[in-house]
Scaffold this motif. Structure first.
Motif, short mmCIF file in Angstrom:
data_model
loop_
_atom_site.label_atom_id
_atom_site.label_comp_id
_atom_site.label_asym_id
_atom_site.label_seq_id
_atom_site.Cartn_x
_atom_site.Cartn_y
_atom_site.Cartn_z
N PHE A 103 -14.70 -16.73 -7.58
CA PHE A 103 -15.04 -16.13 -6.29
C PHE A 103 -14.71 -14.65 -6.36
N ASN A 119 -13.29 -11.30 -5.86
CA ASN A 119 -12.16 -10.77 -5.11
C ASN A 119 -12.07 -9.27 -5.28
N ASP A 126 -12.31 -5.41 -3.97
CA ASP A 126 -11.77 -4.84 -2.75
C ASP A 126 -12.91 -4.34 -1.89
N GLU A 153 -13.03 -3.03 0.95
CA GLU A 153 -12.83 -1.80 1.73
C GLU A 153 -13.00 -0.55 0.87
N LEU A 154 -13.06 -0.72 -0.45
CA LEU A 154 -13.09 0.43 -1.35
C LEU A 154 -14.47 0.57 -1.99
N THR A 155 -14.70 1.74 -2.58
CA THR A 155 -15.95 1.96 -3.29
C THR A 155 -15.84 1.36 -4.70
N GLU A 181 -13.40 3.38 -6.74
CA GLU A 181 -12.02 3.15 -6.28
C GLU A 181 -11.51 1.79 -6.72
N VAL A 218 -8.05 1.64 -8.69
CA VAL A 218 -6.93 0.89 -8.15
C VAL A 218 -6.51 -0.22 -9.11
N PHE A 219 -7.49 -0.85 -9.73
CA PHE A 219 -7.17 -1.94 -10.65
C PHE A 219 -6.46 -1.40 -11.90
N ARG A 257 -4.43 1.04 -11.88
CA ARG A 257 -3.04 1.27 -11.47
C ARG A 257 -2.21 0.00 -11.58
N ARG A 291 -19.87 1.48 -1.29
CA ARG A 291 -18.88 0.47 -0.93
C ARG A 291 -19.28 -0.86 -1.55
N ARG A 321 -14.41 -4.39 -14.09
CA ARG A 321 -13.01 -4.32 -13.67
C ARG A 321 -12.11 -5.05 -14.67
#
Lengths: 348, 262
Positions: A130, A132, A134, A136-138, A141, A145-146, A148, A177, A193
């Motif tokens: 499924f 997952n 984010d 809310e992010l582009t 991003e 973020v990943f 990090r 987005r 990712r």
């Protein structure tokens, strides 16, 4: 299947390559006795990427994974094939150290899991069943973020993001987005990712479930590109076609048990070994008695008769002159193997 | 079992920052709206009750009612901001958005996630509490510069209520259960802890209960510094708040491990 039979199935497939594989874990265990390995990247020279030995997991009274053993060599695409509820996702979670097995030992990239799961995860990329991402992010991003989460600095992530976007064919969507992406694009981004930490092993849980045929072919093509780069892939799927197409070897699961293991074609040859004639358009039970003498095995599913016949012409002759019958002769596939092994249809 | 719990603990002292930064990045996009939203509610209470009731009440404990209420509203806004963030937003990231699941594929452990979420919720509480503090100080209802001592207490209050809410988040099957915590725990706490009226007006038994509640300890610290009065029992108040921040943190981690890593 009894324990003896299971051993036979396993024994049959042992070749010289397998024996080498069995030797390696011993050496690995030795090297992991030392805590100095703590900060080192998981062993990439090892020929075994993943090893499950007698792994059992149950929830309450329900045994989800039952004394499962299998071993995945570096650089191969290994399939876990089975219907929903066969334990595929639980196996994937155990491999990541997100679920502890009740019994048995798991070694991933040379380190014991779940004990050293965090170290193992450094070398693993995950494409979950499924999405997952984010929301809310582009797109960009999401990758940043990943990165990090793996301890990568912004600069380090930004150095690899262009190539990941290219891999995912999302160069033009970098600042969109996630909610604006199609299902196929999302799955491509999830794959990108999963590559941010340059993993050796990629775990893909049902990567094409819920995608349209175009997106599915794109994912398959990207997956091949990863294999060409020498990545090891563990693929769980309930699509027989997908497994047949992509996997070097696979393990057929039923109720958390390994009921057969081998290359797709080897499994087909071994368990079916002939073409399949599908007969429909008549009363299957009446037809059954007609063609039975000429078939190795017959199965009835709904209104269709599956006839495993070494000499299909004989069957054809038997049925000559019967009006309204449709006959389809095709090569055997993994679905036939699965039906043969489980004796029933897949529960979707 | 113990080994499993150890694996769920924060991996190191800084890993949680990545989780905090993720939330900050997402929040930045809608920051103006959420700041206004967070400010509006306590401001309306402060001026609505403060001026309206203030006319009837007159002075409380030697201060104008609105100055008395301001300290309560600062603490309550910190409580509400961190509770809302941990109940609704963090629950969404754990449950429906599966953000935590993706984090668990990486170097981040469950403990890092919880710590990052708590730090983030405390940050939002700090923003909300500080904003009201600035407004009240500007309007002359709080003493300058002793009001600055309120800022670390606001942050600690945010940690406490984030930590407590994380236990509720860990236990709730769905959003529907949060309302029980809000109406049966937080609202009574607000009235018992001296936020809107002095708790020494309460019957003895209620005063005993109030003394066990984290909000009253937060208010007992914030009110004196805002009114520039001597504070009694700083160590006790800070100690109680510290316990209320730490114990639920470990409890929530154990509960979340059972929920997410079974």
């Amino acid at each position: 299947m009894s324990q003896d039979q299971k051993h036979q199935v396993l024994k049959r497939k042992l070749g010289p390559e397998d024996l080498r594989r069995f030797e390696t874990p011993a050496i690995e265990r030795e090297s992991h006795g030392q805590t100095s390995a703590k900060s080192s990247v998981p062993d990439s020279a090892s020929t075994v990427a993943v090893d499950f030995a007698g792994v059992t997991k149950s929830y309450g009274n329900k045994v989800v994974v039952d004394e499962l053993s299998f071993s995945v060599a570096s650089g191969e695409c290994f399939g876990l094939l089975g219907p929903n509820g066969a334990g595929k996702s639980t196996i994937a979670r155990m491999l990541l150290g997100m679920t502890c097995p009740d019994a048995g030992a798991i070694t991933v990239l040379g380190v014991p899991v779940p004990a050293r799961a965090r170290l193992a995860r450094r070398g693993i990329g995950v494409v979950p069943q499924f999405d997952n991402l984010d929301q809310e992010l582009t797109v960009r991003e999401n990758l940043l973020v990943f990165g990090r989460y793996f301890g990568m600095s912004t600069r380090q992530s930004e150095a690899v993001i262009p190539s990941l976007l290219e891999f995912a064919r999302l160069e033009r969507k970098a600042d969109a987005r996630v909610s604006e992406l199609s299902g196929g694009m999302k799955r491509c981004l999830t794959m990108a990712r999963a590559l941010i930490n340059d993993p050796q092993l990629i775990v893909m849980d049902e990567p094409t479930t819920g995608l349209d045929p175009h997106a599915r072919h794109l994912i398959w093509e990207r997956l091949r590109a990863l294999l060409a780069r020498g990545k090891t892939i563990i693929l769980t799927t309930h699509f027989m076609e997908e497994a047949e197409r992509l996997c070097d070897r696979l393990c057929v699961l039923e109720k958390g048990r390994n009921i057969a293991e081998g290359g797709p074609q080897a499994l087909i040859d071994e368990h079916i070994g002939c073409q399949v004639m599908e007969i429909y358009g008549g009363d299957p039970h009446e037809l059954l008695s007609l063609v039975k003498p000429h078939s190795q095995r017959i199965e009835v599913s709904g209104e269709t008769l599956y006839c495993y016949a070494p000499d299909p012409d004989q069957v054809r002759t038997q049925l000559q002159g019967r009006a309204g019958l449709r006959l389809l002769l095709r090569p055997a596939n993994l679905e036939d193997v699965f039906l043969r092994l489980t004796g029933r249809e897949m529960e979707e | 079992m113990i080994e499993g719990f150890a694996a769920a603990l924060p991996a190191n002292a800084w890993n949680w920052v990545a989780v905090w930064r993720r939330n900050y990045l997402a929040w930045k996009k809608v920051s103006l709206v959420t700041i206004l939203g967070n400010l509006a509610d306590p401001m309306i209470y402060l001026f609505g009750l403060g001026t309206g009731l203030g006319i009837m009440v007159g002075r409380v404990d030697g201060a104008s009612y609105i100055a008395f209420l301001a300290a309560g509203m600062v603490a309550v806004s910190a409580m509400t901001a961190s509770t809302m963030e941990t109940l609704y937003a963090a629950f969404a990231r754990m449950h429906s958005q599966r953000t935590w699941e993706a984090m668990l594929y990486t170097h981040v452990t469950l403990g890092d996630i919880v710590l990052g979420e708590l730090a983030w919720a405390a940050t939002k509480a700090f923003l909300a509490g500080t904003a009201i503090t600035i407004v009240t100080a500007t309007l002359g209802y709080a003493a300058w510069p002793s009001v600055l001592y309120a800022l670390p207490i606001i942050a600690l209050t945010g940690c406490v209520f984030a930590s407590l809410a994380m236990v509720v988040t860990a236990l709730s099957p769905s959003y529907d259960y949060f309302v029980f915590y809000q109406t049966l725990v937080l609202t009574p706490m607000m009235f018992l802890s001296g936020a809107v009226f002095p708790s020494d007006q309460l019957p003895g038994a209620f005063q005993q209960i109030a003394r066990c509640m984290p909000l009253s300890h937060a208010i007992d610290l914030i009110r004196p510094v805002m009114l520039d009065r001597p504070i009694g029992g700083i160590a006790l108040h800070v100690g109680v708040l510290g316990l209320y921040a730490l114990l639920p943190f470990f409890l929530s981690m154990a509960l979340l491990r059972r929920r997410l890593m079974r």
